[in-house]
Scaffold this motif. Structure first.
Motif, PDB file in Angstrom:
ATOM      1  N   ALA A 168       0.828  -1.213   0.000  1.00  0.00           N
ATOM      2  CA  ALA A 168       0.000   0.000   0.000  1.00  0.00           C
ATOM      3  C   ALA A 168       0.860   1.259   0.000  1.00  0.00           C
ATOM      4  CB  ALA A 168      -0.934   0.012   1.205  1.00  0.00           C
ATOM      5  N   ILE A 200       8.931  -9.871  10.290  1.00  0.00           N
ATOM      6  CA  ILE A 200       7.549  -9.546   9.940  1.00  0.00           C
ATOM      7  C   ILE A 200       7.448  -8.058   9.640  1.00  0.00           C
ATOM      8  CG2 ILE A 200       5.121  -9.677  10.618  1.00  0.00           C
ATOM      9  CD1 ILE A 200       5.779 -11.487  12.841  1.00  0.00           C
ATOM     10  N   ALA A 201       6.825  -7.715   8.514  1.00  0.00           N
ATOM     11  CA  ALA A 201       6.523  -6.311   8.221  1.00  0.00           C
ATOM     12  C   ALA A 201       5.056  -6.074   8.538  1.00  0.00           C
ATOM     13  CB  ALA A 201       6.808  -5.992   6.767  1.00  0.00           C
ATOM     14  N   ILE A 202       4.776  -5.061   9.365  1.00  0.00           N
ATOM     15  CA  ILE A 202       3.406  -4.808   9.812  1.00  0.00           C
ATOM     16  C   ILE A 202       2.974  -3.384   9.471  1.00  0.00           C
ATOM     17  CG2 ILE A 202       1.817  -4.969  11.781  1.00  0.00           C
ATOM     18  CD1 ILE A 202       4.873  -6.317  12.806  1.00  0.00           C
ATOM     19  N   ALA A 203       1.785  -3.271   8.878  1.00  0.00           N
ATOM     20  CA  ALA A 203       1.174  -1.980   8.532  1.00  0.00           C
ATOM     21  C   ALA A 203      -0.325  -2.208   8.391  1.00  0.00           C
ATOM     22  CB  ALA A 203       1.760  -1.442   7.227  1.00  0.00           C
ATOM     23  N   PRO A 204      -1.166  -1.205   8.548  1.00  0.00           N
ATOM     24  CA  PRO A 204      -0.887   0.159   8.967  1.00  0.00           C
ATOM     25  C   PRO A 204      -0.816   0.277  10.494  1.00  0.00           C
ATOM     26  CG  PRO A 204      -3.226  -0.061   8.515  1.00  0.00           C
ATOM     27  CD  PRO A 204      -2.595  -1.406   8.227  1.00  0.00           C
ATOM     28  N   ALA A 264      -2.824  -2.058  12.752  1.00  0.00           N
ATOM     29  CA  ALA A 264      -2.303  -3.433  12.802  1.00  0.00           C
ATOM     30  C   ALA A 264      -1.039  -3.493  13.653  1.00  0.00           C
ATOM     31  CB  ALA A 264      -2.037  -3.955  11.398  1.00  0.00           C
ATOM     32  N   TYR A 276      -0.447  -5.797  16.920  1.00  0.00           N
ATOM     33  CA  TYR A 276       0.728  -6.675  16.943  1.00  0.00           C
ATOM     34  C   TYR A 276       1.576  -6.440  18.193  1.00  0.00           C
ATOM     35  CZ  TYR A 276       5.407  -8.380  16.078  1.00  0.00           C
ATOM     36  OH  TYR A 276       6.624  -8.995  16.226  1.00  0.00           O
ATOM     37  N   ARG A 336     -11.856   2.386  19.986  1.00  0.00           N
ATOM     38  CA  ARG A 336     -12.748   3.399  19.410  1.00  0.00           C
ATOM     39  C   ARG A 336     -12.034   4.746  19.333  1.00  0.00           C
ATOM     40  NH1 ARG A 336     -16.107   7.547  21.048  1.00  0.00           N
ATOM     41  NH2 ARG A 336     -15.691   7.316  23.275  1.00  0.00           N
ATOM     42  N   HIS A 355      -9.200   4.892  16.762  1.00  0.00           N
ATOM     43  CA  HIS A 355      -9.736   5.098  15.406  1.00  0.00           C
ATOM     44  C   HIS A 355     -10.345   6.490  15.249  1.00  0.00           C
ATOM     45  CE1 HIS A 355      -8.922   1.162  13.755  1.00  0.00           C
ATOM     46  NE2 HIS A 355      -9.346   0.612  14.875  1.00  0.00           N
ATOM     47  N   PRO A 361     -15.123   1.363  15.312  1.00  0.00           N
ATOM     48  CA  PRO A 361     -15.670   1.018  14.005  1.00  0.00           C
ATOM     49  C   PRO A 361     -15.411  -0.456  13.664  1.00  0.00           C
ATOM     50  CG  PRO A 361     -13.532   2.046  13.745  1.00  0.00           C
ATOM     51  CD  PRO A 361     -13.811   1.998  15.217  1.00  0.00           C
ATOM     52  N   ALA A 408     -13.019  -2.144  12.367  1.00  0.00           N
ATOM     53  CA  ALA A 408     -11.735  -2.726  12.776  1.00  0.00           C
ATOM     54  C   ALA A 408     -11.777  -3.146  14.246  1.00  0.00           C
ATOM     55  CB  ALA A 408     -10.591  -1.732  12.543  1.00  0.00           C
ATOM     56  N   ALA A 429      -0.758 -10.426  11.067  1.00  0.00           N
ATOM     57  CA  ALA A 429      -0.352  -9.158  10.459  1.00  0.00           C
ATOM     58  C   ALA A 429      -0.837  -9.092   9.006  1.00  0.00           C
ATOM     59  CB  ALA A 429       1.159  -8.987  10.531  1.00  0.00           C
ATOM     60  N   ARG A 438      -4.685  -8.628   8.898  1.00  0.00           N
ATOM     61  CA  ARG A 438      -5.048  -7.252   9.262  1.00  0.00           C
ATOM     62  C   ARG A 438      -4.646  -6.258   8.167  1.00  0.00           C
ATOM     63  NH1 ARG A 438      -2.865  -8.488  15.082  1.00  0.00           N
ATOM     64  NH2 ARG A 438      -4.803  -8.847  16.230  1.00  0.00           N
ATOM     65  N   ARG A 439      -3.448  -6.464   7.590  1.00  0.00           N
ATOM     66  CA  ARG A 439      -3.006  -5.580   6.508  1.00  0.00           C
ATOM     67  C   ARG A 439      -4.047  -5.557   5.401  1.00  0.00           C
ATOM     68  NH1 ARG A 439      -0.620  -5.844   1.472  1.00  0.00           N
ATOM     69  NH2 ARG A 439      -0.440  -8.114   1.415  1.00  0.00           N
ATOM     70  N   HIS A 464      -7.343  -3.816   6.309  1.00  0.00           N
ATOM     71  CA  HIS A 464      -7.203  -2.362   6.206  1.00  0.00           C
ATOM     72  C   HIS A 464      -7.035  -1.915   4.753  1.00  0.00           C
ATOM     73  CE1 HIS A 464      -7.312  -1.354  10.438  1.00  0.00           C
ATOM     74  NE2 HIS A 464      -6.515  -2.371  10.683  1.00  0.00           N
ATOM     75  N   TRP A 465      -6.491  -2.788   3.914  1.00  0.00           N
ATOM     76  CA  TRP A 465      -6.398  -2.493   2.481  1.00  0.00           C
ATOM     77  C   TRP A 465      -7.792  -2.149   1.942  1.00  0.00           C
ATOM     78  CZ3 TRP A 465      -2.159  -2.797  -0.987  1.00  0.00           C
ATOM     79  CH2 TRP A 465      -2.507  -2.704  -2.355  1.00  0.00           C
ATOM     80  N   LYS A 507      -7.837   1.818   1.885  1.00  0.00           N
ATOM     81  CA  LYS A 507      -7.373   2.123   0.531  1.00  0.00           C
ATOM     82  C   LYS A 507      -8.451   1.865  -0.534  1.00  0.00           C
ATOM     83  CE  LYS A 507      -3.397   0.918  -2.458  1.00  0.00           C
ATOM     84  NZ  LYS A 507      -2.823   2.270  -2.636  1.00  0.00           N
ATOM     85  N   TYR A 531      -4.097  -6.665  -8.253  1.00  0.00           N
ATOM     86  CA  TYR A 531      -3.377  -7.012  -7.027  1.00  0.00           C
ATOM     87  C   TYR A 531      -3.989  -8.242  -6.362  1.00  0.00           C
ATOM     88  CZ  TYR A 531      -1.202  -6.770  -2.465  1.00  0.00           C
ATOM     89  OH  TYR A 531      -0.521  -7.091  -1.315  1.00  0.00           O
TER      90      TYR A 531
END
Lengths: 224, 224
Positions: free
Chosen positions: A45, A61-65, A68, A72, A95, A98, B65, B67, B91, B94-95, B98-99, B103, B145
């Motif tokens: 993204a 591990i790569a974590i986003a956003p 998340a 984690y 809540r 967010h 919300p 999430a 992860a 969740r990524r 959120h995508w 997005k 994607y």
């Protein structure tokens, strides 16, 4: 080692830096942005923040956003907890996280802050007026809601520090850099923010500077 | 009893309905929107979905919300799990949640779908053209994607059904109602969506109708 792909003045990135610091976790901080190949490789993204962790169980591990990353970190590094133990408490902390990550960002940051930090300076064309009044109104509405919360609670989501406070401090700090926050009108929120500002986790954020744009006089002042 | 404040064609609300159904949880579904006092009382942000649960431990919790609802349901009702057991798996799920939630919603839904569902019909002024081409381009990029993912995996986030699939199916289903999804160009994604569409959890969503706007012919067809 653990690293964080981030942008210094992005509120969601600041939130993650605060969360890492509160949990005593060290991360190499790598300033990045759209078009960066490392960023694209770790987050399709291409948004910041991205946490690249090497957990005790091995691997990377790569974590986003940010949402998340918060979940984690809370799962992988429980101590100290930054979410309440009860379902109701956790729901309230999430809540409010967010609230800042979505609503505050769209209603407040989008007007001035996101343009200025994207532009690395004012981020606007010569002569183009900024929506100062709209931002002041939107911020006042949000500060009014935060007042309602901190009049009733020691911290935003209850009686202990949670991700809600860290998100709030992260988002307000960027607006505060630009001198946009009318603290005098919201003494209870100021008192809450003063407590957050005094935490060691905030110190690196208050030392950040944008080239060509000095912070508002009281930005790093703990007695503002 | 448990209830869900929602809007039938809001993708985030559809996601929660799918998650509840997959976990075998019954909820009274209450159609709502901005200005509704019940909504404001349970969610100061006045967004849908809001889940009002009566957990086994007693009391009543309002969660928003989407999430936060996903995290709550996964913690409170573990069986069947809709997130992987490993940190890396969680992860990834969740990524991708959120995508879609962030997005895809901003890049695809915002162009046509959000206007049509808000307007209860086409949601546009007479004579105002819709961004058909922009939406097609944005959707094609996202479907490309998703093709990349489902060529490599049985489900979006790995080898089992997770919140990523439910979010994907929720968001695509609304676009599909309006006939916007070029399934023929993305056979792998179509195959994945056909599997999702056949699940009992999807049936109530496929039965929803918008007054005055018939769904695209293959919307509820399992062999589209």
């Amino acid at each position: 080692m653990r690293s964080l792909l981030h942008a210094s003045f992005d509120p969601a990135c600041r939130f993650v830096r605060l969360m890492l610091a509160e949990k005593g976790l060290v991360a190499r901080q790598v300033e990045t942005g759209p078009g960066d190949e490392t960023l694209a490789a770790h987050n399709p993204a291409q948004t910041v923040p991205v946490l690249i962790d090497e957990p005790p169980t091995g691997g990377e591990i790569a974590i986003a956003p940010a949402a998340a990353i918060a979940e984690y970190l809370e799962e992988a590094y429980r101590d100290p907890p930054l979410m309440p133990a009860t379902s109701a408490g956790r729901a309230e902390a999430r809540r409010l996280f967010h609230w800042f990550d979505g609503k505050f960002d769209a209603e407040v940051n989008a007007l001035i802050v996101r343009k200025r930090i994207a532009g690395g300076g004012t981020g606007r064309r010569w002569g183009e007026p900024e929506p100062i009044r709209e931002t002041a109104d939107a911020l006042a509405w949000h500060l009014d809601y935060l007042s309602y919360l901190v009049e009733r609670r020691a911290f935003l989501a209850g009686d202990r520090l949670t991700i809600a406070d860290l998100a709030g401090a992260a988002h307000l700090s960027v607006n505060d850099y630009f001198g946009l926050v009318p603290w005098a009108d919201f003494p209870d929120v100021r008192q809450w923010y003063a407590r957050l500002k005094s935490r060691p986790s905030m110190r690196p954020l208050l030392a950040d500077r944008i080239d060509g744009t000095a912070p508002a006089p009281a930005y790093a002042d703990l007695d503002f």
